[in-house]
Each structure stands twice: as C-alpha cells, then as structure tokens.
Design a protein around this motif. Structure first.
Motif, PDB file in Angstrom:
ATOM      1  N   MET C   1      -0.588   3.466 -15.357  1.00 57.38           N
ATOM      2  CA  MET C   1      -0.720   2.960 -13.980  1.00 57.38           C
ATOM      3  C   MET C   1      -1.895   3.659 -13.288  1.00 57.38           C
ATOM      4  O   MET C   1      -2.168   4.819 -13.530  1.00 57.38           O
ATOM      5  CB  MET C   1       0.583   3.234 -13.197  1.00 57.38           C
ATOM      6  CG  MET C   1       0.473   2.787 -11.758  1.00 57.38           C
ATOM      7  SD  MET C   1       2.044   2.575 -10.869  1.00 57.38           S
ATOM      8  CE  MET C   1       3.184   3.626 -11.703  1.00 57.38           C
ATOM      9  N   ARG C   4      -1.935   6.872  -7.937  1.00 60.92           N
ATOM     10  CA  ARG C   4      -1.556   6.466  -6.590  1.00 60.92           C
ATOM     11  C   ARG C   4      -1.032   7.678  -5.846  1.00 60.92           C
ATOM     12  O   ARG C   4      -0.602   8.663  -6.442  1.00 60.92           O
ATOM     13  CB  ARG C   4      -0.525   5.352  -6.622  1.00 60.92           C
ATOM     14  CG  ARG C   4       0.723   5.710  -7.381  1.00 60.92           C
ATOM     15  CD  ARG C   4       1.832   4.714  -7.145  1.00 60.92           C
ATOM     16  NE  ARG C   4       3.011   5.155  -7.867  1.00 60.92           N
ATOM     17  CZ  ARG C   4       3.751   6.198  -7.512  1.00 60.92           C
ATOM     18  NH1 ARG C   4       3.463   6.893  -6.440  1.00 60.92           N
ATOM     19  NH2 ARG C   4       4.790   6.564  -8.236  1.00 60.92           N
ATOM     20  N   LYS C   5      -1.073   7.553  -4.551  1.00 60.27           N
ATOM     21  CA  LYS C   5      -0.579   8.586  -3.653  1.00 60.27           C
ATOM     22  C   LYS C   5       0.912   8.792  -3.877  1.00 60.27           C
ATOM     23  O   LYS C   5       1.639   7.836  -4.130  1.00 60.27           O
ATOM     24  CB  LYS C   5      -0.772   8.077  -2.212  1.00 60.27           C
ATOM     25  CG  LYS C   5      -1.153   9.084  -1.198  1.00 60.27           C
ATOM     26  CD  LYS C   5      -1.203   8.422   0.186  1.00 60.27           C
ATOM     27  CE  LYS C   5       0.052   7.612   0.464  1.00 60.27           C
ATOM     28  NZ  LYS C   5       0.080   7.024   1.796  1.00 60.27           N
ATOM     29  N   GLN C   6       1.377  10.020  -3.746  1.00 62.02           N
ATOM     30  CA  GLN C   6       2.823  10.255  -3.817  1.00 62.02           C
ATOM     31  C   GLN C   6       3.489   9.705  -2.559  1.00 62.02           C
ATOM     32  O   GLN C   6       3.018   9.910  -1.445  1.00 62.02           O
ATOM     33  CB  GLN C   6       3.062  11.773  -3.937  1.00 62.02           C
ATOM     34  CG  GLN C   6       4.491  12.186  -3.658  1.00 62.02           C
ATOM     35  CD  GLN C   6       5.055  13.127  -4.724  1.00 62.02           C
ATOM     36  OE1 GLN C   6       4.408  13.451  -5.696  1.00 62.02           O
ATOM     37  NE2 GLN C   6       6.284  13.547  -4.521  1.00 62.02           N
ATOM     38  N   LEU C   7       4.589   8.989  -2.736  1.00 59.52           N
ATOM     39  CA  LEU C   7       5.343   8.505  -1.579  1.00 59.52           C
ATOM     40  C   LEU C   7       5.902   9.701  -0.809  1.00 59.52           C
ATOM     41  O   LEU C   7       6.300  10.695  -1.410  1.00 59.52           O
ATOM     42  CB  LEU C   7       6.532   7.650  -2.028  1.00 59.52           C
ATOM     43  CG  LEU C   7       6.275   6.508  -3.015  1.00 59.52           C
ATOM     44  CD1 LEU C   7       7.588   5.757  -3.250  1.00 59.52           C
ATOM     45  CD2 LEU C   7       5.208   5.567  -2.505  1.00 59.52           C
ATOM     46  N   ARG C   8       5.958   9.601   0.485  1.00 63.09           N
ATOM     47  CA  ARG C   8       6.518  10.701   1.269  1.00 63.09           C
ATOM     48  C   ARG C   8       7.093  10.208   2.586  1.00 63.09           C
ATOM     49  O   ARG C   8       6.435   9.490   3.339  1.00 63.09           O
ATOM     50  CB  ARG C   8       5.440  11.742   1.570  1.00 63.09           C
ATOM     51  CG  ARG C   8       5.972  12.902   2.397  1.00 63.09           C
ATOM     52  CD  ARG C   8       4.904  13.915   2.750  1.00 63.09           C
ATOM     53  NE  ARG C   8       5.462  14.899   3.650  1.00 63.09           N
ATOM     54  CZ  ARG C   8       5.532  16.210   3.419  1.00 63.09           C
ATOM     55  NH1 ARG C   8       5.029  16.698   2.320  1.00 63.09           N
ATOM     56  NH2 ARG C   8       6.098  17.014   4.299  1.00 63.09           N
ATOM     57  N   THR C   9       8.333  10.612   2.862  1.00 62.29           N
ATOM     58  CA  THR C   9       8.895  10.386   4.192  1.00 62.29           C
ATOM     59  C   THR C   9       9.257  11.718   4.809  1.00 62.29           C
ATOM     60  O   THR C   9       9.687  12.635   4.097  1.00 62.29           O
ATOM     61  CB  THR C   9      10.141   9.488   4.158  1.00 62.29           C
ATOM     62  OG1 THR C   9      10.563   9.259   5.509  1.00 62.29           O
ATOM     63  CG2 THR C   9      11.296  10.132   3.410  1.00 62.29           C
ATOM     64  N   ASP C  10       9.050  11.845   6.090  1.00 65.64           N
ATOM     65  CA  ASP C  10       9.471  13.048   6.799  1.00 65.64           C
ATOM     66  C   ASP C  10      10.584  12.748   7.796  1.00 65.64           C
ATOM     67  O   ASP C  10      10.926  13.595   8.616  1.00 65.64           O
ATOM     68  CB  ASP C  10       8.262  13.678   7.512  1.00 65.64           C
ATOM     69  CG  ASP C  10       7.290  14.283   6.517  1.00 65.64           C
ATOM     70  OD1 ASP C  10       7.653  15.293   5.897  1.00 65.64           O
ATOM     71  OD2 ASP C  10       6.192  13.713   6.326  1.00 65.64           O
ATOM     72  N   ILE C  11      11.136  11.556   7.738  1.00 63.53           N
ATOM     73  CA  ILE C  11      12.163  11.181   8.711  1.00 63.53           C
ATOM     74  C   ILE C  11      13.509  11.804   8.373  1.00 63.53           C
ATOM     75  O   ILE C  11      14.143  12.429   9.218  1.00 63.53           O
ATOM     76  CB  ILE C  11      12.304   9.648   8.787  1.00 63.53           C
ATOM     77  CG1 ILE C  11      11.004   9.023   9.323  1.00 63.53           C
ATOM     78  CG2 ILE C  11      13.470   9.269   9.685  1.00 63.53           C
ATOM     79  CD1 ILE C  11      11.027   7.517   9.387  1.00 63.53           C
ATOM     80  N   SER C  12      13.942  11.633   7.144  1.00 64.66           N
ATOM     81  CA  SER C  12      15.313  12.041   6.831  1.00 64.66           C
ATOM     82  C   SER C  12      15.507  12.179   5.331  1.00 64.66           C
ATOM     83  O   SER C  12      14.884  11.468   4.551  1.00 64.66           O
ATOM     84  CB  SER C  12      16.282  10.978   7.375  1.00 64.66           C
ATOM     85  OG  SER C  12      17.599  11.227   6.971  1.00 64.66           O
ATOM     86  N   TRP C  13      16.381  13.122   4.929  1.00 59.93           N
ATOM     87  CA  TRP C  13      16.781  13.219   3.526  1.00 59.93           C
ATOM     88  C   TRP C  13      18.137  13.887   3.439  1.00 59.93           C
ATOM     89  O   TRP C  13      18.610  14.492   4.398  1.00 59.93           O
ATOM     90  CB  TRP C  13      15.745  13.997   2.707  1.00 59.93           C
ATOM     91  CG  TRP C  13      15.406  15.310   3.291  1.00 59.93           C
ATOM     92  CD1 TRP C  13      16.091  16.475   3.194  1.00 59.93           C
ATOM     93  CD2 TRP C  13      14.265  15.584   4.129  1.00 59.93           C
ATOM     94  NE1 TRP C  13      15.450  17.457   3.908  1.00 59.93           N
ATOM     95  CE2 TRP C  13      14.342  16.949   4.469  1.00 59.93           C
ATOM     96  CE3 TRP C  13      13.202  14.806   4.593  1.00 59.93           C
ATOM     97  CZ2 TRP C  13      13.381  17.559   5.298  1.00 59.93           C
ATOM     98  CZ3 TRP C  13      12.250  15.406   5.408  1.00 59.93           C
ATOM     99  CH2 TRP C  13      12.348  16.762   5.750  1.00 59.93           C
ATOM    100  N   SER C  14      18.734  13.754   2.264  1.00 59.83           N
ATOM    101  CA  SER C  14      20.074  14.294   2.064  1.00 59.83           C
ATOM    102  C   SER C  14      20.083  15.245   0.876  1.00 59.83           C
ATOM    103  O   SER C  14      19.385  15.030  -0.109  1.00 59.83           O
ATOM    104  CB  SER C  14      21.060  13.167   1.731  1.00 59.83           C
ATOM    105  OG  SER C  14      21.123  12.260   2.783  1.00 59.83           O
TER     106      SER C  14
END
Lengths: 265, 265, 265, 265
Positions: C1, C4-14
């Motif tokens: 492939m 590509r950029k690593q996916l990242r969220t800073d909103i919430s995690w568990s």
C-alpha cells in the motif's frame, strides 16, 4: 492488534485500465449492453438476467418507482426546502421511511411465501398450505401481508397486471399460486374480499425469480430513489414544501390561539 | 389562514382503478413495456426516451451504480452493522455523502458545459470557447472539472467508451466536442496530460441528452442507490464493518496507549 | 500500500478500566460534575466552560432545541410513520434539512461578523465597519444575514433576551455591538425596521464565546436533535403524519379528478 | 376530502411576541434559567427536573455523548469527506446506525426492567423476579441485555459510577436492585462474571426516573448527535476519512490483484 479476518469484497474493483463489477468488465461487458434494470438484477443476484427474467424484473421494479405524494415524497420535498444545496440528503431522508409499514409488507409477504414453501420444485397441496398459513396468522393475531388495499377497489390493478406479465414469461409458478391461494383463504376466513395487492404480487414474483425475501426491501429502496429524484425536480420548479409547513403549523397550533386556550395566553 | 397557493403535483396520482405516472397509465403503458432505466429517464424528463436516447442514457446510468469500496459503500456497511433491521437507513446514510466532492464534479462539469454553450444549435468556435473556459477557471483558481484521474492512467476507460456509445447513437455533438476541447486546452495550459474522465464524459453526454445540469447529480444518486443495496447484501453475507471499526479504533488511539502517552497524561 | 498518514483521534479512547473524553476521565471528571450543555461546550471547544460561559452557552443552545412544527419536525414525523422501529432514522431524516436556508443564516451571520472583525481585541470603528459590511452585501445583491423576521413583529423576542444574558455575564463585547450596528445600518439603507433576529443574536454570542463560524451550524444540529426526539414522542402518542399525507395528496392531485382535467381521466 | 382529525401539537408554538415550549415561555422561563440537559428532560417528560433528577439525568446523558471511533463516528467522517458543505447530513448519517445493536441493548434492558416490574411501588421479591427473567431469556435463547462487556474487564466503569450518583440522589430504587439481581442471576446461571454494563445501568436509572422504555433510545440519539459534531470538527482539522477509504479498498480488493486471482484477470 488482535488477529482479524482479511477484509474482502467481490462486488467491484478498479485497476489502472479497467473496472470490474460482479465479475464483468464495466466498459466492455456492461456499458452499452446492459440496461439499468438489468444492472440492478446483476447487483442483486450476481448474474445477468435472461430475457424473460429481465422483462419480469423490470416490470416489478417500475411499479415501485413512484406512487405520488407518499410520506417519502413529502419528506424529500420538506428536506430540500431547508437544504437545496444537498439534493442527495433530501433523497436520503425520503428513503429513511421505507421501513416496516410500507416496504415491510412486501418483505413480510415474501418471507411468508418462501418460508411456507422452501422448495418450490415440490409445492405439494397449495390450498392446504395456504389455509395453514392463514390459520397461523389469525391465531397469532398477525395481519396476513400482501392482500387488500385501502384505496384501490375492488382490486389493486398492479397485481393482476404483474401476474399477467409473469404468465407471459413463464413465471406463473407455485409462489404465484400460493399468494393467490392465501388471498382466497384469508377472504373466506375473514368474510371479506381481500384480493392480492401490489406488495403481494411483487413478493410472489420476486420469489419466482429466486430473490431471497431479505433482499426484497432493497428493490423498493433502489426503485423509490429514482422516484424521489423526480420529486426533487418538481419541488425545484413548483414548490409546495413551504405551503405544507404553513398549513400544518397553522392547524396544529390553532388551539393555542383561541380565546380560552393555550399555554401561551 | 393566510391565502396560499393550491398544492399541485403532476408526477403521479391514483384513482380506485388506475395509477398515472408522468401522464402514462402505470399498468397499461409502463409495466411490461418500459425498463427501469427508461422509467428513470421518464421521471427526469417527463417523456419516454427513443431507442437511441435509451441506449445512451442507460450506458451513462450503469457507470454510476458501482465503484467498489467507496466512502458511501463503507458508510452503508457501518450503518447496517448497528441497525440491521433498517436496511433503508443504511442505503440512505450512504447516499448522504454524494455531495460536492464526488458527484459534485459531474454537476460542475455539466454546468460549465451548459453555461458555456447555452444554445447547442449554434456552437460557434468550440476551441476558442474552451480556451476562455480554462482561462476563467485558472484566473479564479478553480479546478477545471471533468478531467484527469488519480487512479486510472493514462485515462479513465469509461470516458472513451461512453463517447463511443454516444457516437454510435448520433449524440457526438457540440457538448462532447467542448468537453474534449476543454481537456485539451487545460492540458496545454497546465502542461500535463489531463484527458476527460468519467464525470466529464457523463456531463457531456447528459448535456447532449438535454438534461439540465441541476439534475445531473440526481442520476448519480439514483444509480448509486442500486449499488449500495448490493453492498448491503454482501455485508449481510460476509461482513467487514466490525473489522473496519476495530482497525480504525486501534490505530487512531494507539498514541494513547504508549509509554508516555495515555489517557489523562 | 502507498505510504499513508497514521490515523489519529484525540477526542476519546477507552482502556479496560477507563474512558477518556477530551482529556478528561469520563467517570471521575465528567459524570456527576458536568451537565449535558457543558459537555457540548467541551466537545466543541476542547475545554470546560467557566460559569459565565456555561450560562451563556446553555442559553444560546436551548433556543435552538425547539421551534414547533418546522419542516424538520414534519419530516421526522412522516418518516416515523413508515419506519416506527427506527426512531434514530426519523431524527436523522429531520436533521438532513438543517442546511443553508434555516441553520445556514446563523452560520452566514457568524461568518460575516468573524471575517469582518478578525481581531475582537481591536475592534476599531464599529459603525464604519457595519456600513462597509452592509454596502458589500447590497452591492453583491446578497441578503444581510441575522436581521428581520417574517413572524415575530416588531422583533424576535429571543434576540434581546440573549443579548441581556450576554450582558449579565460580561459578554456584551464587540461582536454584539457589530451585529447591532449592522442591523441599524441595514435598516437605514433599506428603509425598514430590521432588528437583529435569533440567528443574528446567536451568531454574535457564539463569536463572543470564540466559537469559529464553521462550528455554529453544529450547535443547531445538536440542539435540534433533542427537539426532534420530542416530536417522535408526541407522534407516537398523538399521530398526525397520516393526516398530513392524506391532505397533501388530496389537494395536490385534485386537478386530476376534475371533469376536464387529469391524464387519468 | 374524507373527514379527518384536526392536527394538534402541544410541544411548541409562536405568536408575534412569544415562543412557548412545553407550556413555558422560552424567553422568560427557559433562556438563562434552564440548561441544555434540563431542556432535554423537559422535552422528554413535559416537565422540568428537580435538582436531584437533573443531576442524575445529566450524568446519564453525558455517558452517551462520546465513545471514540464508533461505527457512527466513522460514518459521519466518511460522509463529510464527500459532502463537506452538508455537516448536518454527516451527523444524520452517523445517527442512522443507532439501531438494535448498539442503542437497542439499552432499550431492551429498560423494557426488561419495566415490563418485569410494572409497579415499582410494590417490587415484591426482586431476587425471584430476576431469576424468572433470566430463565425466560435462556429458554427463549435470547441474550440478557445490559450485562457483560467485551472491552471493559472486569467491569464497565460507567455502571458503578452511575449507580453511585443514583444513590447520592436518592434513586437507588427497585429498578437498580432488579438490574443488579439480573446480572447476578445470569452470572450464576451461565457460569461467568457478567456485571452490569453502561447500557444496563442507564436502563435502570432511566426506569428510576420514570422514563418509558420506548423513549430510552431517544436519549442515546440526542446525546450522540453532540458527539458526532465533535467528530465533524476533528475531521475538518485532521482528516482520516480518505485514509480509511484507501486502506479498506486496498485490503478488500487485494485478492483481485494477485497472480491467479480476481475476475478481472
């Protein structure tokens, strides 16, 4: 990451030079050769229809495109009036209502037929089967799906026409017979005339075409999307959404504007 | 209530005995005679297509049904995994993303062609017109729609095939010429090979068929609804939504599980 | 492939033991301590509001929850009547119409204020700025957003009340002044009384709270979702959707049932 | 037209001078006095909560706002990437998936509790009732809702925290007891540790607040709409939708690009 199954689709993929859909080359095998209705059959079943299947499938699909000022058509128009820049969301909103009440009766009728007659090659005694199906619905206080109509009297004209097309194309088989037998048995049992309606005829014909009952709602969804685009166009040319809104608001809140009424006074 | 215009639809209505759609009797004039694609043409234009129009319109519409694992297809599958009882909402959710980015480029190309050439009977100097159109886009820092493709190299194969079908059916007219001239002018101006892509070809062909640019997005919406039903079916048989979710969550929150990262720190 | 950029969220995690939202521990820092409105502020801005911000933000948000029989409310009710098993899709359909016409005016007003006054710390001559803004709208034949109202005369009562709450909490700043100045300048220029309406007041107050104009539509979307659930509940108890449908269909197709009218005759 | 019932809403109406919502004057009684969470309680129940009810209701509602990269959050982001001009449709698409699988378990747990214990004033033997409920589920091969969790071990931390807030505010009543008893009985019967999870705790607390089970899904829908707006914002600032699409497409169609694979070869 925990081990997981590899994702896989067999519907469609692209390379630099080609696009494959359901095993066919879009440019060489489909474009210019396959109509939109036959493409829908291909997407639903994984193979192209033969000529007779095509005629029957298209006849069934066109029924579902349009039925005038349905709740879905009203929804599409009301949504467009607030977001005219997002026609796709107006059609989407209209589709959201194709649930258990409208399209569901088609699905229920198809399920009734296919579960009642899992092997259409050995249908057995259709009349006795129909009686058992009606008895089970009455005992369970469930409505028998696919029969009767509140507008079309004495009969929904789409049903006999679709059965006629089925007959002309060699699909006048056990599911059509069973649907008719269910209507007759239910009419006798409930003491009224309850002929097969459009949803019942579609359910029978879809079953003859070997389309699983779980898929039948999908035919309604894809066909109605076409009709809702037509309502978008008419709403852009000759809008009614604001007038509907004004009338509903006026009438539904009239009680608040009377002499002695309403919490606002 | 304030005086208001009477509501009026001319699309469809029912009586006890019949259903009228676009001025035709559904049972007598449409069922068994009109295919689903021609029905879509009828709903978009108010009249049935002739044979050549039908071939070209259906060829254009089938292109838009399916393009594999698009964002819309992923949306439909993710939605189904939370609400399998509401297939219609899963298709609806998928349609919501057919906005300015994907289907919009088709709309923009059709608008560019139809506003550039309001009277196709007197096209004038197509090459000069194309140059003016490209200049205006470059000056306004707007992307020229309908040309180039990030996957298909050197050319989107759907475009030449659709133009071929247009030619075979006598629709190789001024809008097709203009679209090709725009691609050539833009390529020269920007110094790269930018052939017409599928959205440009569809825009040109829709213009040849006299379909207003405001309606072009609707063809994409109705066709894609068919494709999304196919993704519903595959997702029911061989699901991938939960695996997509697990992978996205894992990767997107990995930063929170490293030595010095983590929840509250 | 391709890389590509690593996916990242800073909103919430568990994790197994905790859930983090916007940097806070859901169980320890939010539950029992943060109200739903303050949670919305947290989600929009990444931080909890102080007491004065909370009062103003909540006052602004509650305005947008409910406005009676709007097109969105009608859409939600019509959708529910076809798919009562999918309440979430009925609310979703209602939200689809919160586009450029209704919620968009709020967004446009906020954009007008924030682009007109990018640095609220040095507002300069507010009156002159307002005049320039009105001139630009008149010259471009664009409606000045946030002023006038077709129902509420002489003034939308929500606007002065929201400005009063802003004043009580120390947010009576340059954006409120600019919105009022724009209304005055437009009224003079167009020769009618055009006081600030609810959308203008919300736009001014959101700007005082440093909420970017691109986010303002989101406040309308989240608040209206609450109101649409109330319409789901009332529709379940005291339905009107079928009656609306019957009336619309009756009136809109009446022309087809007259002596000399209608293709169905 | 056939006689029909007069349309009527009691939720909200406007006059020239005022807006009434649930019997209260929006400007005088609600704005500046009622928070967004209490407004949601008002819309769901027709009355304002007292202080204890407000604390518990808000604690319950904030749980449902956010849970990271859920299928709904992914749907909202994928939809936005195709239609960035229609944020409302992106949120709407995300809500469409809040069906039987995710929010439905909350609804099912509330139904189980409220149908099991129709009169909370005379709860009788809670342990025996819980055993009967679990037996009925096991006999019917139905999953007991509201217990166990696939991520949070040994226990979903939101459940004990919500029960703690219920206790602090005097709502530690028969429904909380029944939910805990069901979890214990199910754990014994199935031989594993199955503590109450967030959906079970919310179901119990909603029942304590006398919110009918049919309404419980609505709390999830309104709260999640807030969270989805946060995902819109983050996707605008730091997008991941295109990367998700690229990855899914790459992996799901890899089989078509191998030496011997794929219908396109």
């Amino acid at each position: 990451m925990a081990k997981r199954k590899q994702l896989r689709t067999d519907i469609s993929w692209s390379t630099e030079e080609s696009i494959t859909v359901q095993g066919l080359d879009l440019c060489k095998d489909i474009m210019g050769k396959v109509s939109l209705g036959d493409m829908a059959f291909l997407e639903l079943t994984g193979r192209l229809p033969d000529e007779r299947e095509s005629r029957l499938f298209n006849a069934m699909a066109v029924i579902l495109v349009e039925h005038g000022m349905t709740p879905s058509a009203i929804v599409t128009r009301m949504t467009l009036c607030g977001a005219p820049e997002a026609m796709q969301a107006a059609v989407a909103a209209g589709l959201c209502g194709l649930g258990s009440v409208f399209v569901g009766s088609m699905e229920n009728a198809a399920r009734m037929l296919q579960e009642g007659l899992p092997d259409p090659a050995s249908p057995g005694d259709i009349g006795a089967l129909a009686a058992r199906i009606v008895d089970a619905h009455v005992a369970g206080k469930r409505t028998v799906p696919g029969i009767g109509h509140h507008i079309h009297k004495p009969q929904d004209p789409r049903a006999p026409r679709l059965f006629e097309i089925a007959r002309e194309n060699g699909f006048d088989g056990p599911y059509v017979a069973l649907m008719n037998a269910v209507a007759e048995a239910a009419g006798k049992r409930l003491g009224k005339n309850l002929p097969v309606n459009a949803t019942g005829a579609i359910a029978a014909v879809a079953s003859e075409l070997a389309i699983p009952w779980r898929v039948v709602r999908g035919i309604g969804v894809m066909s109605r999307a076409i009709g809702l685009v037509a309502h978008v166009l008419e709403e852009l040319r000759n809008p009614m959404a604001r007038d509907i809104k004004a009338w509903v608001e006026e009438e539904a809140t009239a009680h608040a504007r009377t002499a002695d009424g309403g919490a606002g006074v």
